[in-house]
Write a protein that holds these residues in place. Sequence first.
Motif, PDB file in Angstrom:
ATOM      1  N   LEU A  50    -112.027  -4.566 -50.541  1.00 14.20           N
ATOM      2  CA  LEU A  50    -112.803  -4.834 -49.232  1.00 14.20           C
ATOM      3  C   LEU A  50    -112.922  -3.235 -48.769  1.00 14.20           C
ATOM      4  CD1 LEU A  50    -111.639  -7.625 -46.974  1.00 14.20           C
ATOM      5  CD2 LEU A  50    -113.624  -7.670 -48.751  1.00 14.20           C
ATOM      6  N   ASP A  51    -114.030  -2.769 -48.309  1.00  9.99           N
ATOM      7  CA  ASP A  51    -114.260  -1.508 -47.859  1.00  9.99           C
ATOM      8  C   ASP A  51    -113.722  -1.714 -46.256  1.00  9.99           C
ATOM      9  OD1 ASP A  51    -116.284  -2.257 -46.154  1.00  9.99           O
ATOM     10  OD2 ASP A  51    -117.859  -1.585 -47.263  1.00  9.99           O
ATOM     11  N   GLY A  52    -113.615  -0.517 -45.798  1.00  6.97           N
ATOM     12  CA  GLY A  52    -113.007  -0.412 -44.374  1.00  6.97           C
ATOM     13  C   GLY A  52    -113.469  -1.208 -43.405  1.00  6.97           C
ATOM     14  N   ALA A  53    -114.936  -1.142 -43.336  1.00  4.14           N
ATOM     15  CA  ALA A  53    -115.907  -1.851 -42.097  1.00  4.14           C
ATOM     16  C   ALA A  53    -115.713  -3.417 -42.475  1.00  4.14           C
ATOM     17  CB  ALA A  53    -117.286  -1.539 -42.364  1.00  4.14           C
ATOM     18  N   THR A  54    -115.633  -3.878 -43.670  1.00  4.17           N
ATOM     19  CA  THR A  54    -115.438  -5.237 -43.985  1.00  4.17           C
ATOM     20  C   THR A  54    -114.120  -5.845 -43.561  1.00  4.17           C
ATOM     21  OG1 THR A  54    -116.886  -4.847 -45.966  1.00  4.17           O
ATOM     22  CG2 THR A  54    -116.116  -7.083 -45.810  1.00  4.17           C
ATOM     23  N   LEU A  55    -113.114  -4.820 -44.155  1.00  2.00           N
ATOM     24  CA  LEU A  55    -111.772  -5.335 -43.806  1.00  2.00           C
ATOM     25  C   LEU A  55    -111.589  -5.631 -42.256  1.00  2.00           C
ATOM     26  CD1 LEU A  55    -108.753  -6.202 -44.598  1.00  2.00           C
ATOM     27  CD2 LEU A  55    -108.152  -3.687 -44.652  1.00  2.00           C
ATOM     28  N   GLY A  56    -112.134  -4.569 -41.457  1.00  2.00           N
ATOM     29  CA  GLY A  56    -112.205  -4.569 -40.051  1.00  2.00           C
ATOM     30  C   GLY A  56    -112.529  -5.780 -39.446  1.00  2.00           C
ATOM     31  N   ALA A  57    -113.879  -6.253 -39.930  1.00  2.00           N
ATOM     32  CA  ALA A  57    -114.505  -7.456 -39.532  1.00  2.00           C
ATOM     33  C   ALA A  57    -113.641  -8.705 -39.742  1.00  2.00           C
ATOM     34  CB  ALA A  57    -115.858  -7.447 -40.165  1.00  2.00           C
ATOM     35  N   ALA A  58    -113.110  -8.594 -41.251  1.00  2.00           N
ATOM     36  CA  ALA A  58    -112.157  -9.712 -41.315  1.00  2.00           C
ATOM     37  C   ALA A  58    -110.862  -9.850 -40.432  1.00  2.00           C
ATOM     38  CB  ALA A  58    -111.698  -9.380 -42.863  1.00  2.00           C
ATOM     39  N   ILE A  59    -110.389  -8.660 -40.080  1.00  2.00           N
ATOM     40  CA  ILE A  59    -109.155  -8.868 -39.102  1.00  2.00           C
ATOM     41  C   ILE A  59    -109.633  -9.254 -37.729  1.00  2.00           C
ATOM     42  CG2 ILE A  59    -107.562  -7.415 -37.749  1.00  2.00           C
ATOM     43  CD1 ILE A  59    -107.432  -5.737 -40.165  1.00  2.00           C
ATOM     44  N   ALA A  60    -111.087  -8.826 -37.395  1.00  2.00           N
ATOM     45  CA  ALA A  60    -111.578  -9.124 -35.962  1.00  2.00           C
ATOM     46  C   ALA A  60    -111.645 -10.954 -36.103  1.00  2.00           C
ATOM     47  CB  ALA A  60    -112.908  -8.828 -35.788  1.00  2.00           C
TER      48      ALA A  60
END
Length: 589
Positions: A50-60
Amino acid sequence: MNAVLGDLPTWNLADLYSSPAGPDLQADLKLAAEEADAFAKAYEGRIAALDGATLGAAIAQYEALQDRMGRIGSYASLYYAQDQADPERGRFAQDVSERLTDIGTRLVFFRLEINKLDDADLAEKQKAPALAKYGPWLRDLRVFRPHQLSDEMEKALHEKHVVGRAAWSRLFDETIARLRYPFRGEMLGEPQILDKLLDKDPQVRREAAKSFGKVQGDNIAIFSLVTNTLAKDKEIEDRWRRYPRPQSAMNLTNVVEDEVVDALASAVKAAYPRLAHRYYRLKARWFGVDKMPYWDRNAPLPEHDDRTIPWNEAEKIVLDAYNAFSPELASVGRRFFGTGWIDAPARPGKSPGAFAHPTVPSAHPYLLLNYQGKVRDVMTLAHELGHGVHQVLSARQGALMADTPLTLAETASVFGEMLTFQSLLKTAPDKNARKAMLAGKVEDMLNTVVRQIAFYDFESRLHLERRKGELTPDAIGELWLAVQRESLGPAFTFDDEYKYYWSYIGHFIHSPFYVYAYAFGDCLVNSLYAAYQSGQAGFEGKYLDMLKAGGVKRHKELLAPFGLDATDPAFWGKGLGVISGFVDELEKL
């Protein structure tokens, strides 16, 4: 309505769910299971890609799931705490716990895979604002990397927890909740019998202490079995995870270095003679004896204000003290009253002691007290309200970062107590009243600092001894007595039944090595309060910012604006000096 205490509030748990069988609760359980399955299908085995933005969305997404599951778990836990002797409530809480464990097992992969990312890769991903937001959570998650086991082992431990540690903890809770202590024709619960140890009549204190010790002794086989089993369970897991010593896991959770905790414990133990030993010698002299029986440790002085304080007066005392320091703090505190956020009456089967349950950021905290109208009960209200206000203010950090490490979680509670005490001290009508109030405060501080470090010392010795083999009840009792004699000093005599008094302390069961957090918090607050009294510029704003930070900053960052540093060996001496100064004043009085 209690004729003496007034109208004591009870919880309104409908703010979480309508009832244990309510359609809203069942719908959330079903939704949480579906969301966990969908989350696992979307991300398991794919985190590294995952790129950073997608991993951030996953954590959300993960954070929203944690909030929903936390709401369900909080409801079950609070519903059970209202009457732990009720088998139906116990069954409900266990069923919910098992269902949440099953759901949580689907999510274990997420933390594990994040921790497998290499530092440089994660740093690159964190350039995306959506992931950078969760920097503090990732930082605290990754301190456990060296202790992480295989994915299968982690899932197995997660799934077995509900029939392992959690089940033994439940046995302890339900045993304590069902015990009754005979006293002058009545059968009392634990909070009621321990309250008698604060009575002005020495015969009442003696009879209550003897009754409590006998009943604990009659049940000591169960408490010893629970303690031995959990200590062995911890030793096995610590060995697998390669923790260097029994305290290390708790210290990592608290985001505090082993050396800082060692410095605190050493400083307090070195101060036993000038704090506890000196104060209790003074107290024995006031009582006209060379040695006191152990049940007189918290006995009120003859000058002590032993009136019963009604609930509405306690509320006013605490909120006025908070308001004099910070109207914003008091404004948050007021939200707890008249809203079903506090459960105050002592009832058979109710969870003993007091606590503040943060629940989840999308809801609000709940306070549990066993309020019986003593000055100490008012202080307990001030303490738990401090926790509650802290939890409300830090909720803005979200479900993953609102929780404060235990070392700082006691800050707002102990500070709230100090504000309330100083407010009451100003109203003391004469020298005798001032002496009694100062003595009461010193005893509270000794209970928070000396006694909790003695508890920590007892746990440390117990866990090390358990590694050599199972401990008999007598062996545990001897460890307890040795630590009590060292910490409390030569002013006390300990009758035989006192060797069973370790067995009611729930922290040993639920959170091994939690107890030093109280001493950490008290010493920290003493230093903070000294900065406040010195008129440090902008203190109120800095203090509120510290509470609002939740778990985002570590203790070094949070204390820096006040010019304080817990890694400085002299730091603990400052905090202990405040207690010593109170004892100095009592010697003069």
